[in-house]
Design a protein around this motif. Structure first.
Motif, PDB file in Angstrom:
ATOM      1  N   ASP A  15       0.824  -1.206   0.000  1.00  0.00           N
ATOM      2  CA  ASP A  15       0.000   0.000   0.000  1.00  0.00           C
ATOM      3  C   ASP A  15       0.861   1.260   0.000  1.00  0.00           C
ATOM      4  O   ASP A  15       1.687   1.467   0.885  1.00  0.00           O
ATOM      5  CB  ASP A  15      -0.954  -0.001   1.189  1.00  0.00           C
ATOM      6  N   THR A  21      -3.368   3.725  -2.952  1.00  0.00           N
ATOM      7  CA  THR A  21      -4.579   3.562  -2.144  1.00  0.00           C
ATOM      8  C   THR A  21      -5.425   4.824  -2.075  1.00  0.00           C
ATOM      9  O   THR A  21      -6.434   4.850  -1.378  1.00  0.00           O
ATOM     10  CB  THR A  21      -4.217   3.148  -0.701  1.00  0.00           C
ATOM     11  N   PHE A  39     -10.568  -2.422   2.536  1.00  0.00           N
ATOM     12  CA  PHE A  39      -9.869  -3.588   1.980  1.00  0.00           C
ATOM     13  C   PHE A  39     -10.604  -4.172   0.772  1.00  0.00           C
ATOM     14  O   PHE A  39      -9.964  -4.680  -0.147  1.00  0.00           O
ATOM     15  CB  PHE A  39      -9.636  -4.645   3.053  1.00  0.00           C
ATOM     16  N   ALA A  42      -9.376  -2.668  -2.472  1.00  0.00           N
ATOM     17  CA  ALA A  42      -7.957  -2.844  -2.823  1.00  0.00           C
ATOM     18  C   ALA A  42      -7.723  -3.426  -4.220  1.00  0.00           C
ATOM     19  O   ALA A  42      -6.766  -3.024  -4.892  1.00  0.00           O
ATOM     20  CB  ALA A  42      -7.246  -3.689  -1.765  1.00  0.00           C
ATOM     21  N   THR A  68       3.349  -6.867   3.865  1.00  0.00           N
ATOM     22  CA  THR A  68       2.256  -5.905   3.966  1.00  0.00           C
ATOM     23  C   THR A  68       1.579  -5.976   5.321  1.00  0.00           C
ATOM     24  O   THR A  68       1.578  -7.031   5.966  1.00  0.00           O
ATOM     25  CB  THR A  68       1.221  -6.143   2.845  1.00  0.00           C
ATOM     26  N   ARG A  70      -1.555  -5.564   5.423  1.00  0.00           N
ATOM     27  CA  ARG A  70      -2.918  -6.025   5.124  1.00  0.00           C
ATOM     28  C   ARG A  70      -3.197  -7.310   5.904  1.00  0.00           C
ATOM     29  O   ARG A  70      -2.322  -8.149   6.064  1.00  0.00           O
ATOM     30  CB  ARG A  70      -3.084  -6.337   3.639  1.00  0.00           C
ATOM     31  N   CYS A  74      -7.222 -10.759   3.208  1.00  0.00           N
ATOM     32  CA  CYS A  74      -7.084 -10.102   1.901  1.00  0.00           C
ATOM     33  C   CYS A  74      -6.131 -10.841   0.964  1.00  0.00           C
ATOM     34  O   CYS A  74      -5.829 -10.340  -0.126  1.00  0.00           O
ATOM     35  CB  CYS A  74      -6.571  -8.671   2.095  1.00  0.00           C
ATOM     36  N   THR A  78      -5.041  -9.845  -2.893  1.00  0.00           N
ATOM     37  CA  THR A  78      -3.667  -9.338  -2.996  1.00  0.00           C
ATOM     38  C   THR A  78      -2.880 -10.123  -4.039  1.00  0.00           C
ATOM     39  O   THR A  78      -2.198  -9.525  -4.888  1.00  0.00           O
ATOM     40  CB  THR A  78      -2.977  -9.389  -1.616  1.00  0.00           C
ATOM     41  N   MET A  94       1.636 -11.379   5.458  1.00  0.00           N
ATOM     42  CA  MET A  94       0.506 -10.525   5.832  1.00  0.00           C
ATOM     43  C   MET A  94       0.294 -10.640   7.344  1.00  0.00           C
ATOM     44  O   MET A  94       0.713 -11.622   7.954  1.00  0.00           O
ATOM     45  CB  MET A  94      -0.759 -10.968   5.090  1.00  0.00           C
ATOM     46  N   THR A 163      -3.169  -1.792   8.922  1.00  0.00           N
ATOM     47  CA  THR A 163      -2.626  -1.973   7.580  1.00  0.00           C
ATOM     48  C   THR A 163      -1.127  -1.775   7.594  1.00  0.00           C
ATOM     49  O   THR A 163      -0.566  -1.355   8.558  1.00  0.00           O
ATOM     50  CB  THR A 163      -3.296  -1.024   6.571  1.00  0.00           C
TER      51      THR A 163
END
Length: 163
Positions: A15, A21, A39, A42, A68, A70, A74, A78, A94, A163
């Protein structure tokens, strides 16, 4: 051990490093913040040319790893976004869905774990605090400055661990 196991790692945030974003910031400007909407939007993130070029350049000498903040929920979106941008495959780290620690803590923890077995050539991230802590820990860092900083996203990364 394969040859790719010997390559140094180039670690990239997503991001505001690879993905713009800006179009979904509106979900975080509400009270309460709409994390599901943030999200869910995204997959529509436009790629950031500077970040994409740096990944492709790094892939010539390094194995690419994505790091990330995230949440794990996600992952499918992603992975599809990374593939749609033509980016190299790589491990994607993540945060757990219930992990609310600041990005600077979660990311540094993963970097240190990766560094136990592999050289980390560079970390590329837009988060100033993540970059400061990584640099202080001895990592080579490129701060992604190709998007306008977002105070809302910064608060989400550091105070809300989202995030």
């Amino acid at each position: 051990m394969t040859d790719s196991d010997k390559l140094p790692l180039a670690v990239f945030d997503l991001d505001n490093t690879l993905a713009d974003t800006g179009h979904r910031q509106r979900f975080l400007e509400r009270s309460p913040r709409d994390w599901d909407g943030f999200f869910a939007a995204a997959p529509e993130d436009p790629p950031l040319p500077e970040g994409i070029a740096l990944v492709l350049e790094s892939a010539e000498e390094c194995e690419i790893v994505y790091l990330t903040g995230r949440p794990e929920r996600c992952r499918r979106d992603t992975l599809a976004w990374l593939a749609a941008q033509g980016l190299p495959e790589g491990r994607v780290h993540m945060r757990r869905n219930d992990d609310r620690r600041p990005a600077r803590r979660t990311k540094l923890e993963i970097l240190k774990r990766l560094a136990r077995t592999r050289e980390i050539r560079v970390l590329v991230d837009d988060d100033e605090l993540v970059c400061e802590d990584a640099r202080r820990a001895g990592f080579s860092v490129v701060r992604a400055r190709w998007t306008a900083p977002s105070a809302t996203l910064e608060a989400a990364q550091e105070r809300e661990g989202r995030t």
